[in-house]
Design an enzyme around this catalytic site. Structure first.
Site, mmCIF file in Angstrom:
data_model
loop_
_atom_site.group_PDB
_atom_site.id
_atom_site.type_symbol
_atom_site.label_atom_id
_atom_site.label_comp_id
_atom_site.label_asym_id
_atom_site.label_seq_id
_atom_site.Cartn_x
_atom_site.Cartn_y
_atom_site.Cartn_z
ATOM 1 N N ASN A 23 0.804 -1.229 0.000
ATOM 2 C CA ASN A 23 0.000 0.000 0.000
ATOM 3 C C ASN A 23 0.835 1.277 0.000
ATOM 4 O OD1 ASN A 23 -2.177 -1.651 -0.146
ATOM 5 N ND2 ASN A 23 -2.875 -1.346 1.957
ATOM 6 N N ARG A 92 -8.521 -1.446 -7.167
ATOM 7 C CA ARG A 92 -9.012 -0.101 -6.844
ATOM 8 C C ARG A 92 -7.882 0.922 -6.765
ATOM 9 N NH1 ARG A 92 -12.608 2.833 -4.308
ATOM 10 N NH2 ARG A 92 -11.849 4.290 -2.765
ATOM 11 N N CYS A 116 -16.290 -3.638 -4.402
ATOM 12 C CA CYS A 116 -15.639 -4.945 -4.261
ATOM 13 C C CYS A 116 -16.310 -5.610 -3.070
ATOM 14 C CB CYS A 116 -14.138 -4.791 -4.048
ATOM 15 S SG CYS A 116 -13.757 -4.082 -2.469
ATOM 16 N N ARG A 121 -17.023 1.164 -1.956
ATOM 17 C CA ARG A 121 -15.767 1.809 -2.363
ATOM 18 C C ARG A 121 -15.998 3.077 -3.213
ATOM 19 N NH1 ARG A 121 -11.699 -2.020 -1.460
ATOM 20 N NH2 ARG A 121 -10.355 -0.229 -1.118
ATOM 21 N N ILE A 329 -14.652 1.041 9.368
ATOM 22 C CA ILE A 329 -14.205 1.560 8.070
ATOM 23 C C ILE A 329 -15.036 0.978 6.940
ATOM 24 C CG2 ILE A 329 -12.222 1.854 6.531
ATOM 25 C CD1 ILE A 329 -11.819 3.243 9.223
ATOM 26 N N ARG A 399 -2.576 -11.223 -4.069
ATOM 27 C CA ARG A 399 -2.607 -9.784 -4.375
ATOM 28 C C ARG A 399 -1.725 -9.024 -3.396
ATOM 29 N NH1 ARG A 399 -8.169 -6.939 -5.082
ATOM 30 N NH2 ARG A 399 -6.593 -5.324 -5.199
HETATM 31 C C1 EPZ Z 1 -6.666 1.914 1.390
HETATM 32 O O1 EPZ Z 1 -7.792 1.808 0.550
HETATM 33 C C2 EPZ Z 1 -5.994 0.555 1.378
HETATM 34 N N1 EPZ Z 1 -5.603 0.215 0.014
HETATM 35 C C3 EPZ Z 1 -6.948 -0.512 1.918
HETATM 36 O O2 EPZ Z 1 -6.225 -1.738 1.971
HETATM 37 C C4 EPZ Z 1 -7.361 -0.117 3.328
HETATM 38 O O3 EPZ Z 1 -8.292 -1.069 3.814
HETATM 39 C C5 EPZ Z 1 -7.985 1.283 3.316
HETATM 40 O O4 EPZ Z 1 -7.053 2.225 2.737
HETATM 41 C C6 EPZ Z 1 -8.335 1.765 4.716
HETATM 42 O O5 EPZ Z 1 -7.191 1.781 5.507
HETATM 43 C C7 EPZ Z 1 -4.493 0.776 -0.509
HETATM 44 O O6 EPZ Z 1 -3.827 1.567 0.120
HETATM 45 C C8 EPZ Z 1 -4.112 0.340 -1.904
HETATM 46 P P1 EPZ Z 1 -10.048 4.636 2.059
HETATM 47 P P2 EPZ Z 1 -8.639 3.140 0.158
HETATM 48 O O7 EPZ Z 1 -10.309 5.592 0.968
HETATM 49 O O8 EPZ Z 1 -7.750 4.316 0.102
HETATM 50 C C9 EPZ Z 1 -14.610 5.623 2.407
HETATM 51 C C10 EPZ Z 1 -5.778 -3.986 1.565
HETATM 52 O O9 EPZ Z 1 -6.299 -4.990 2.048
HETATM 53 N N2 EPZ Z 1 -14.385 6.485 1.239
HETATM 54 O O10 EPZ Z 1 -9.066 5.019 3.120
HETATM 55 O O11 EPZ Z 1 -9.440 2.812 -1.024
HETATM 56 C C11 EPZ Z 1 -14.409 4.147 2.104
HETATM 57 O O12 EPZ Z 1 -15.613 3.577 1.581
HETATM 58 C C12 EPZ Z 1 -6.660 -2.824 1.141
HETATM 59 O O13 EPZ Z 1 -4.545 -3.810 1.414
HETATM 60 C C13 EPZ Z 1 -15.402 7.372 0.867
HETATM 61 O O14 EPZ Z 1 -16.462 7.430 1.485
HETATM 62 O O15 EPZ Z 1 -9.589 3.266 1.427
HETATM 63 C C14 EPZ Z 1 -14.065 3.592 3.460
HETATM 64 O O16 EPZ Z 1 -15.256 3.387 4.190
HETATM 65 C C15 EPZ Z 1 -8.138 -3.148 1.284
HETATM 66 N N3 EPZ Z 1 -15.197 8.175 -0.214
HETATM 67 C C16 EPZ Z 1 -13.258 4.721 4.108
HETATM 68 O O17 EPZ Z 1 -13.592 5.905 3.383
HETATM 69 C C17 EPZ Z 1 -14.021 8.157 -0.924
HETATM 70 O O18 EPZ Z 1 -13.879 8.934 -1.880
HETATM 71 C C18 EPZ Z 1 -11.747 4.540 4.054
HETATM 72 O O19 EPZ Z 1 -11.430 4.211 2.722
HETATM 73 C C19 EPZ Z 1 -13.011 7.256 -0.520
HETATM 74 C C20 EPZ Z 1 -13.204 6.437 0.562
#
Ligand code: EPZ
Length: 420
Positions: A23, A92, A116, A121, A329, A399
């Protein structure tokens, strides 16, 4: 498709080396789009997601080689601004090419990543931040079509209903690095992987401060140079091996880890009675007495990571007493519950809560992986279950975990890969 077949009951002992962070690597690869100079990324894990991101860079015209853990992105410019659905929908994280393409080439067409198994997401925070920097973004036919006459710095709030967003912070930070003027991101994600991206951008000549805190300030510059950067260790892989040691009542020395990135996990496991001896970049994890049940709530960093939720749940399945795991989350991130219950666990779902009543013994069973971290939770359960567990669809695991079965076998686990 392959599956992993595990004979449970072996106490894992020995040493394991943690790979570079997936990440951290993925957004750093996207950052190579911000420059036409050569970029070198070291300590790169060989994963499906790494290969997917390299494919996307090549489709965009940025050639990149991957050899012995080092990725070299060529000194050439982007020739195509479209990141297509086929590739983006498989991963993603590829959505974070949007910010760099917009900043460097003033236009981009990137497929919406789609949902997903762990949740819808959305990308509303990404679009909010990039629009605040002066871009027009329309959503047509499943694609984000973005263009700008020139990005300008802005003061924005990037928190959503679930708190900060890791990749939205990454996307906006990369775009702001080439915007005219100063950008302040309030409610920025504080994850170490975001801070590592910022450190890489600073090596490229970006002017960034406050990374790793909820307020990041970026002063735009005219151009960015190439870089040579070593990604941080993968804290989630390290946490997974901590649980592997505990669930098998083993004794593992975890090497090449930054304990500071795992304080919430260390704190919770110490509350459960675990001995964790840290020295430099190594952690020795074992348990002498019995493990106590704990309540865990996942939160944005520095809170307990959602990416460790399935793994700690597997441990609580065989911990006498009641543990409550609350997922703040991704409230639906419980695909592993049904599979763990098939192995004899007693887990009850109540909305965003999973109530785990520890059982004496899990029993081996054929189970199915559904997402990256759920797969890890099932493998951990298989290590301690009586009899044989087969985890199918392990492409999910590949992955995000480099050579997981080889690393586990090196610790004594009876684990083999078979064709499904
Ligand atoms: C990152 O995803 C990680 N992936 C995820 O890891 C991790 O679970 C996640 O952060 C939370 O820590 C990578 O870094 C590649 P977020 P990301 O945007 O950035 C909501 C793994 O297993 N949200 O921080 O996509 C979202 O739905 C993966 O390695 C919005 O509402 O996650 C979630 O509830 C899985 N609007 C929360 O925020 C947006 O525009 C946090 O998501 C974006 C996100």
């Amino acid at each position: 498709m392959d599956k992993l077949v595990i004979e449970g009951g072996v106490r894992l002992k020995g040493e394991v080396e943690i790979s570079g962070s997936k990440n951290a690597l993925l957004p750093i690869l996207a950052a190579t789009l911000l420059t036409d100079e050569p970029c070198v990324v070291r300590h790169c894990p060989s994963l499906r997601d790494t290969n997917t991101m390299l494919k996307i860079l090549r489709v965009l015209g940025k050639a990149a080689d991957f050899d012995k853990g080092v990725i070299t992105a060529a000194a050439n410019g982007v020739t195509n601004h479209v990141a297509d659905y086929k590739l983006v929908s498989t991963m993603r994280a590829s959505f974070c090419v949007l910010g760099p393409l917009l900043a460097k080439h003033k236009e981009a067409k990137v497929s919406l990543p789609g949902g997903c198994i762990i949740g819808v997401r959305p990308v509303d925070l990404h679009l909010k931040g990039l629009r605040a920097l002066g871009s027009e973004i329309s959503v047509e036919g499943g694609y984000c079509i973005a263009r700008t006459r020139g990005l300008r710095g802005a003061h924005m709030y990037l928190g959503g209903e679930y708190g900060s967003s890791v990749l939205a912070t990454d996307n906006v930070m990369m775009a702001a690095a080439l915007a005219k003027g100063t950008t302040i991101i309030e409610s920025a994600a504080c994850e170490p992987e975001v801070a590592d991206l910022a450190e890489c951008l600073i090596k490229m000549g970006a002017k960034i401060k406050g990374h790793g805190t909820p307020t990041i300030e970026i002063e735009g510059v005219k151009r960015l140079k190439g870089f040579d950067h070593t990604v941080i260790p993968d804290r989630i892989e390290a946490g997974t091996f901590m649980i592997a040691s505990l669930i098998t009542r083993g004794d593992i020395l975890i090497k090449n880890v930054n304990p500071r990135h795992l304080m919430s996990v260390i704190d919770k496991l110490q509350e459960a009675g675990v001995q964790i001896r840290m020295s430099g970049s190594s952690m020795r994890v074992s348990i002498k007495s019995h493990i106590r049940p704990i309540n865990v709530t996942t939160l944005p960093y520095p809170g307990f990571p959602t990416d460790m939720q399935a793994q700690v749940m597997a441990l609580m399945c065989i911990t006498p007493g009641i543990s409550v795991i609350t997922e703040k989350i991704y409230p639906d991130r419980f695909m592993h519950v049904a599979e763990l219950n098939r192995m004899g666990a007693h887990i009850q779902r109540e909305g965003p809560h999973a109530i785990v009543e520890g059982v004496k013994q899990l029993s081996g069973a054929p189970v199915m992986a559904s997402d990256l971290r759920a797969s890890a939770g099932l493998v951990l359960a298989g290590l301690v279950a009586k009899g044989t567990t087969s985890v199918s669809r392990i492409y999910h695991l590949e992955r995000g975990y480099e050579n997981m079965e080889r690393k586990l076998a090196g610790l004594g686990a009876k684990i083999r890969r078979e064709k499904e």
